[in-house]
Every structure is written in C-alpha cells, then in structure tokens.
Design a protein around this motif. Structure first.
Motif, PDB file in Angstrom:
ATOM      1  N   CYS A 115       0.803  -1.232   0.000  1.00 42.18           N
ATOM      2  CA  CYS A 115       0.000   0.000   0.000  1.00 42.18           C
ATOM      3  C   CYS A 115       0.835   1.281   0.000  1.00 42.18           C
ATOM      4  N   GLY A 116       2.144   1.181   0.203  1.00 42.54           N
ATOM      5  CA  GLY A 116       3.008   2.355   0.176  1.00 42.54           C
ATOM      6  C   GLY A 116       3.037   3.147   1.473  1.00 42.54           C
ATOM      7  N   SER A 117       2.324   2.689   2.502  1.00 41.76           N
ATOM      8  CA  SER A 117       2.324   3.375   3.792  1.00 41.76           C
ATOM      9  C   SER A 117       3.645   3.153   4.518  1.00 41.76           C
ATOM     10  N   LYS A 118       3.871   3.991   5.518  1.00 39.59           N
ATOM     11  CA  LYS A 118       5.048   3.837   6.358  1.00 39.59           C
ATOM     12  C   LYS A 118       4.982   2.474   7.049  1.00 39.59           C
ATOM     13  N   ALA A 119       6.131   1.837   7.205  1.00 39.59           N
ATOM     14  CA  ALA A 119       6.208   0.536   7.869  1.00 39.59           C
ATOM     15  C   ALA A 119       7.255   0.618   8.975  1.00 39.59           C
ATOM     16  N   THR A 120       7.125  -0.252   9.966  1.00 37.86           N
ATOM     17  CA  THR A 120       8.013  -0.259  11.115  1.00 37.86           C
ATOM     18  C   THR A 120       8.801  -1.561  11.162  1.00 37.86           C
ATOM     19  N   ILE A 121      10.118  -1.434  11.359  1.00 39.40           N
ATOM     20  CA  ILE A 121      10.961  -2.617  11.521  1.00 39.40           C
ATOM     21  C   ILE A 121      10.729  -3.149  12.936  1.00 39.40           C
ATOM     22  N   THR A 122      10.296  -4.402  13.026  1.00 39.95           N
ATOM     23  CA  THR A 122      10.000  -4.974  14.337  1.00 39.95           C
ATOM     24  C   THR A 122      11.155  -5.818  14.880  1.00 39.95           C
ATOM     25  N   SER A 123      11.953  -6.410  13.979  1.00 41.88           N
ATOM     26  CA  SER A 123      13.133  -7.147  14.418  1.00 41.88           C
ATOM     27  C   SER A 123      14.072  -7.337  13.241  1.00 41.88           C
ATOM     28  N   ARG A 124      15.262  -7.820  13.569  1.00 38.55           N
ATOM     29  CA  ARG A 124      16.290  -8.013  12.544  1.00 38.55           C
ATOM     30  C   ARG A 124      16.995  -9.327  12.812  1.00 38.55           C
ATOM     31  N   GLU A 125      17.307 -10.059  11.751  1.00 40.69           N
ATOM     32  CA  GLU A 125      18.078 -11.301  11.863  1.00 40.69           C
ATOM     33  C   GLU A 125      19.308 -11.173  10.974  1.00 40.69           C
ATOM     34  N   ASN A 126      20.492 -11.301  11.570  1.00 37.80           N
ATOM     35  CA  ASN A 126      21.727 -11.242  10.790  1.00 37.80           C
ATOM     36  C   ASN A 126      21.890 -12.551  10.022  1.00 37.80           C
ATOM     37  N   ILE A 127      22.031 -12.448   8.727  1.00 36.42           N
ATOM     38  CA  ILE A 127      22.168 -13.605   7.842  1.00 36.42           C
ATOM     39  C   ILE A 127      23.650 -13.910   7.614  1.00 36.42           C
ATOM     40  N   ALA A 128      24.446 -12.876   7.410  1.00 30.19           N
ATOM     41  CA  ALA A 128      25.881 -12.990   7.175  1.00 30.19           C
ATOM     42  C   ALA A 128      26.497 -11.640   7.543  1.00 30.19           C
ATOM     43  N   ASP A 129      27.819 -11.553   7.454  1.00 30.76           N
ATOM     44  CA  ASP A 129      28.448 -10.254   7.692  1.00 30.76           C
ATOM     45  C   ASP A 129      27.847  -9.240   6.720  1.00 30.76           C
ATOM     46  N   ASN A 130      27.345  -8.147   7.253  1.00 29.57           N
ATOM     47  CA  ASN A 130      26.800  -7.042   6.450  1.00 29.57           C
ATOM     48  C   ASN A 130      25.523  -7.373   5.691  1.00 29.57           C
ATOM     49  N   VAL A 131      24.827  -8.453   6.056  1.00 29.55           N
ATOM     50  CA  VAL A 131      23.541  -8.787   5.435  1.00 29.55           C
ATOM     51  C   VAL A 131      22.555  -9.164   6.541  1.00 29.55           C
ATOM     52  N   SER A 132      21.376  -8.536   6.520  1.00 30.54           N
ATOM     53  CA  SER A 132      20.352  -8.811   7.530  1.00 30.54           C
ATOM     54  C   SER A 132      18.984  -8.917   6.877  1.00 30.54           C
ATOM     55  N   ASP A 133      18.128  -9.745   7.478  1.00 29.13           N
ATOM     56  CA  ASP A 133      16.712  -9.752   7.132  1.00 29.13           C
ATOM     57  C   ASP A 133      16.010  -8.846   8.136  1.00 29.13           C
ATOM     58  N   LEU A 134      15.184  -7.936   7.641  1.00 32.05           N
ATOM     59  CA  LEU A 134      14.409  -7.038   8.491  1.00 32.05           C
ATOM     60  C   LEU A 134      12.960  -7.507   8.480  1.00 32.05           C
ATOM     61  N   TYR A 135      12.406  -7.717   9.650  1.00 36.66           N
ATOM     62  CA  TYR A 135      11.003  -8.095   9.770  1.00 36.66           C
ATOM     63  C   TYR A 135      10.218  -6.809   9.978  1.00 36.66           C
ATOM     64  N   VAL A 136       9.235  -6.577   9.117  1.00 36.28           N
ATOM     65  CA  VAL A 136       8.594  -5.275   9.020  1.00 36.28           C
ATOM     66  C   VAL A 136       7.071  -5.400   9.065  1.00 36.28           C
ATOM     67  N   SER A 137       6.418  -4.402   9.695  1.00 37.84           N
ATOM     68  CA  SER A 137       4.949  -4.347   9.767  1.00 37.84           C
ATOM     69  C   SER A 137       4.455  -3.031   9.196  1.00 37.84           C
ATOM     70  N   CYS A 138       3.438  -3.114   8.351  1.00 36.50           N
ATOM     71  CA  CYS A 138       2.796  -1.918   7.806  1.00 36.50           C
ATOM     72  C   CYS A 138       2.036  -1.219   8.931  1.00 36.50           C
ATOM     73  N   THR A 139       2.143   0.106   9.007  1.00 38.53           N
ATOM     74  CA  THR A 139       1.440   0.861  10.049  1.00 38.53           C
ATOM     75  C   THR A 139      -0.005   1.165   9.666  1.00 38.53           C
ATOM     76  N   ASN A 140      -0.378   0.909   8.436  1.00 39.36           N
ATOM     77  CA  ASN A 140      -1.744   1.126   7.977  1.00 39.36           C
ATOM     78  C   ASN A 140      -2.560  -0.138   8.301  1.00 39.36           C
ATOM     79  N   VAL A 141      -2.783  -0.371   9.602  1.00 37.24           N
ATOM     80  CA  VAL A 141      -3.410  -1.629  10.026  1.00 37.24           C
ATOM     81  C   VAL A 141      -4.873  -1.745   9.637  1.00 37.24           C
ATOM     82  N   LYS A 142      -5.584  -0.637   9.509  1.00 37.58           N
ATOM     83  CA  LYS A 142      -7.017  -0.704   9.152  1.00 37.58           C
ATOM     84  C   LYS A 142      -7.237  -1.196   7.728  1.00 37.58           C
ATOM     85  N   GLU A 143      -6.393  -0.735   6.789  1.00 35.00           N
ATOM     86  CA  GLU A 143      -6.617  -1.072   5.384  1.00 35.00           C
ATOM     87  C   GLU A 143      -5.636  -2.100   4.816  1.00 35.00           C
TER      88      GLU A 143
END
Length: 83
Positions: A8-36
């Motif tokens: 939807c293009g709304s602002k999203a919030t990073i809720t956690s991060r998992e390091n995959i390798a040196d200098n590479v991470s997966d970011l777990y993200v939630s959209c802040t537009n929870v109603k739509e």
C-alpha cells in the motif's frame, strides 16, 4: 532509514532483525496502515560499497604507498603537501 509497505506504500516499522551474514540482515517489518492493509513482510538490508572509505583506511594505504617509494620521491611529495 524509511521503510514503506510494498503493498500500500504506507510507512512501515521494523519490528526485528536477523543477521544472515556479515553485512547482510533480514528485516522483519509491519505496515502501520493496520485498518486497510496490516501486511507484515521481510526485507533485506546489505552493505554494498563505500562512497568514501573510512579515514583510517585511507591514511594506512597512503602511508604504505609512501613507504615503498624512493626517499627522494617521498621528500618531494611531502614538500608538495605543505603548499
């Protein structure tokens, strides 16, 4: 760093991060537009390259190059740097 929801293009919030390798991470993200939308997703974050290397690295590199030059050339370069 700003993260937007790919749905939807709304602002999203990073809720956690998992390091995959040196200098590479997966970011777990939630959209802040929870109603739509309310999407949750994973984005990747990776270091690509320097635009300007760290100052200490540049100084060490320059010192190494300077050390390997003949003495007269070292003196000439150092004299020029004081202009």
């Amino acid at each position: 760093m700003r993260v937007t929801c790919p749905h939807c293009g709304s602002k999203a919030t990073i809720t956690s991060r998992e390091n995959i390798a040196d200098n590479v991470s997966d970011l777990y993200v939630s959209c802040t537009n929870v109603k739509e939308c309310g999407a949750t997703f994973v984005s990747s974050l990776a270091f690509k390259h320097y635009l300007n290397p760290p100052r200490g690295d540049v100084a060490r590199l320059a010192a190494g190059v300077l050390k390997n030059l003949p003495k007269p050339m070292q003196i000439e370069l150092l004299d020029r740097s004081q202009l």
